[in-house]
Design a protein around this motif. Structure first.
Motif, mmCIF file in Angstrom:
data_model
loop_
_atom_site.group_PDB
_atom_site.id
_atom_site.type_symbol
_atom_site.label_atom_id
_atom_site.label_comp_id
_atom_site.label_asym_id
_atom_site.label_seq_id
_atom_site.Cartn_x
_atom_site.Cartn_y
_atom_site.Cartn_z
ATOM 1 N N GLY A 163 -5.807 5.002 -5.259
ATOM 2 C CA GLY A 163 -4.883 6.058 -5.851
ATOM 3 C C GLY A 163 -3.467 5.639 -5.277
ATOM 4 N N SER A 164 -2.953 4.283 -5.337
ATOM 5 C CA SER A 164 -1.734 3.808 -5.111
ATOM 6 C C SER A 164 -0.626 3.731 -6.392
ATOM 7 N N LEU B 10 -6.665 -6.640 -8.949
ATOM 8 C CA LEU B 10 -5.755 -6.046 -7.855
ATOM 9 C C LEU B 10 -5.430 -4.679 -8.489
ATOM 10 N N ASN B 11 -5.482 -4.533 -9.586
ATOM 11 C CA ASN B 11 -5.079 -3.040 -10.222
ATOM 12 C C ASN B 11 -6.415 -2.252 -10.188
ATOM 13 N N THR B 12 -7.604 -2.742 -10.079
ATOM 14 C CA THR B 12 -8.811 -1.906 -9.948
ATOM 15 C C THR B 12 -8.716 -1.421 -8.481
ATOM 16 N N GLU C 107 0.737 -1.314 -0.131
ATOM 17 C CA GLU C 107 0.147 -0.021 0.125
ATOM 18 C C GLU C 107 0.933 1.247 -0.071
ATOM 19 N N THR C 108 1.281 1.686 -1.030
ATOM 20 C CA THR C 108 2.196 2.885 -1.280
ATOM 21 C C THR C 108 1.557 3.880 -2.107
ATOM 22 N N PHE D 139 -7.048 -3.079 1.076
ATOM 23 C CA PHE D 139 -5.972 -3.047 0.307
ATOM 24 C C PHE D 139 -4.946 -4.057 0.177
ATOM 25 N N GLN D 140 -4.298 -4.058 1.413
ATOM 26 C CA GLN D 140 -2.979 -4.908 1.528
ATOM 27 C C GLN D 140 -3.775 -6.326 1.660
#
Length: 592
Positions: A388-389, A380-382, A55-56, A550-551
């Motif tokens: 906004g990562s 995962l890209n969605t 999560e960056t 997310f993670q």
């Protein structure tokens, strides 16, 4: 003429594409050599919660001092982009061998919105990453200091960055960042964001400059050595056991069938009780169900086995862990270039079993694993786009990956299929397949294909169990995995154990007069991935502090992608080993 021009253009684009893909391993700040007072760029990269590695976000997603004008961006190769890196010039004035006592970067005026952002970052232990001369620097955004008036403490922001750079002659060897001067996060405060730079000579050579990032005590702990030794002893024991039991049993079986003066009733009783595998000689080479799918997964697994071996060897020789995203780039390029193997194995297997629709088999082989990864990656890209990562893959990168598959991987798979059909596609079964399938008798529960399949993965998983801990820890807990010699040994052990266990399972199945050994041998080996995924669930809840949707989605999504590849790889190895075993034992019997 137009066709020759178009082919030349395609070749040129392919060459440029390969150069672009291979650039991460060659990427550098010029030639890594500086003269006194040469500018040294400090690149800001990403920021995010420490407990959630994937999560960056962009460094400037927090209201830090923004670089003025249009700062330079440093775009690496394919692997670096897929790794979620976006390097931006900080425009901080740093010169080679020139100390800076204390300079102001900017003055930060805290309003309510900025204070809220920084407080959320502090409470979630946000860390950030910089790069200088391709060397990483890390630090935390702020901290919580004890406060009598608050249960959670006082939020403070570090306002001074102290950078220590060690150099050897004209090369930068090591960089370190320490943070000082914490200031409270309160609306209306004006904070001077400052930095200092100190240059120190060192005798460490440039070739050894990355050693400081390698955790030798962790990866070379005696537990790691013991696990390798334990797995090696398992291989010796298992191969010896398989050789002794199977060869002795089969020798007795052959001798029994060779006796011509035995009583017929005794022979039939012995055959039914001890040597049921002989009775299914007319069905054991019957084409398996869903031949197209089995050919595709076996071909893909053979490619993945070669791919993993190549990447490990290249990592050993080329120290790929040094470059950002070099491992990912190498994996993608090698996958495209080894697609010939998947087509060759799949095409030959499909034709040997009498398959007619080879184009369908070829398309499925070429697209099976990439499209499975694409499906997981799309989800995962969605999620990453919604958050906004930086983990979100840019559209241009998707196009590059598709071009690699369409213009390199797919044609090589097609070529491999054609070669496989013509060179190894002729049927050559030791026994003739009977027209009417033999009925399969009911056996005890532990001889059913489902039980044999699930039990088959236990020993291979046991041989790689400890190594999985080190691999998971390196990927999810900020450690650089560099012991690829260990990984090579574990990979070879996994292959040997998988083959031995699958052969034993296949023999038991055939002895139970069940001739559907093809899919059973595949799933028996592929079940190793099921146990790895179950272990990943344990690892997530016990060994990590990850949290949030997310993670969690990224952890289990990436782990699923890894386990699918591992399952296909092990399944193909198990099937190919069992295939050799079956052909070998039926070659020595007399078939009617």
């Amino acid at each position: 003429m137009p066709s020759s021009i178009s082919s030349a253009v395609v070749r040129s684009l392919s060459c440029l594409l390969l150069l672009f893909l291979l650039s991460p391993s060659l990427a550098s700040e010029s030639d890594h050599r500086y003269r006194t007072d040469d500018p040294v760029t400090l690149w800001v990269n990403k920021v995010g919660p420490y407990n959630n590695p994937q999560e960056t976000y962009n460094y400037y997603s927090l209201p830090f001092c923004h670089a003025t004008g249009n700062p330079a961006h440093k775009w690496g190769g394919l692997g670096e982009v897929l790794g979620g890196n976006e390097l931006i010039d900080s425009q901080i004035d740093i010169k080679f061998q020139r100390n800076v006592d204390k300079n102001v970067i900017c003055q930060l005026e805290l309003d309510e919105a900025k204070v809220k952002q920084f407080k959320d970052a502090v409470e979630n232990s946000y860390w950030f990453e910089f790069f200088m001369d391709d060397l990483p620097l890390w630090g935390f955004v702020g901290d919580l200091h004890p406060d009598k008036n608050s249960d959670i403490g006082k939020h403070v922001l570090y306002t001074h960055k102290n950078i220590i750079v060690k150099y050897n002659k004209d090369q930068i060897i090591h960089v370190n960042l320490s943070q000082e001067n914490p200031k409270p996060l309160e609306v209306g405060n004006n904070l001077d964001m400052t930095y200092s730079v100190k240059w120190m000579p060192t005798n460490v050579t440039f070739a050894r400059r990355f050693d400081v990032y390698l955790d030798y005590p962790f990866f070379e702990h005696q537990i790691h050595w013991f696990s390798i030794f334990n797995s090696f002893m398992m291989v010796i024991f298992l191969t010896g056991l398989v050789s002794m039991i199977l060869m002795r049993t089969l020798r007795n079986d052959y001798a029994k069938y060779a006796r011509e003066d035995d009583d017929l009733e005794t022979l039939e009783r012995d055959v039914s009780e001890e040597s049921g595998w002989k009775l299914v000689h007319g069905d054991v080479f019957r084409p398996p169900r869903n031949l197209v799918v089995l050919s595709a997964v076996v071909g893909t697994g053979a490619q993945l086995a070669l791919l993993v071996l190549l990447v490990i060897l290249m990592a050993i020789v080329g120290t790929l862990y040094v470059g950002r995203g070099a491992i990912v780039t190498t994996f993608i390029v090698c996958y495209a270039l080894t697609s010939f193997i998947s087509g060759y194995v799949s095409g030959g297997m499909y034709s040997r079993h009498g398959g007619k629709n080879w184009i369908k088999s070829m398309i499925l082989t070429a697209s099976l694993f990439p499209f499975m990864c694409f499906g997981i990656g799309f989800v995962l890209n969605t999620v990453a786009i919604f958050y906004g990562s930086l983990a979100a893959i840019p559209f241009g990168t998707m196009v590059v990956v598709f071009v690699i598959w369409a213009f390199i991987s797919f044609p090589l798979a097609l070529l491999g299929t054609v070669v496989g059909r013509n060179w190894s596609g002729a049927p050559n079964n030791p026994c003739r397949v009977k027209t009417i399938p033999r009925p399969i008798p009911e056996k005890k529960w532990y001889l059913t294909p489902s039980v044999v399949s699930m039990m088959g993965g236990l020993l291979p998983f046991g041989s790689i169990f400890i190594e999985m801990y080190f691999v998971f820890t390196s990927f999810w807990n900020y450690k650089v995995y560099y012991v690829y010699g260990f990984m090579l040994l574990v990979f070879l052990i996994l292959i040997i154990v998988t083959v031995c266990v699958t052969i034993v399972g296949t023999y038991f199945l055939l002895n139970a007069e069940n001739y559907h050994w093809q899919w059973t041998s595949f799933f028996s080996a592929a079940s190793t991935a099921v146990y790895v995924y179950l272990y990943s669930i344990y690892y997530y809840y016990v060994k990590t502090k990850m949290s949030g949707f997310f993670q969690t989605s990224f952890y289990f999504g990436y782990t699923l992608m890894f386990c699918l590849g591992l399952g296909i790889l092990c399944g193909a190895v198990g099937y190919l080993g069992s295939n050799l075993f079956v052909r070998r034992i039926y070659r020595n019997i007399k078939c009617d």
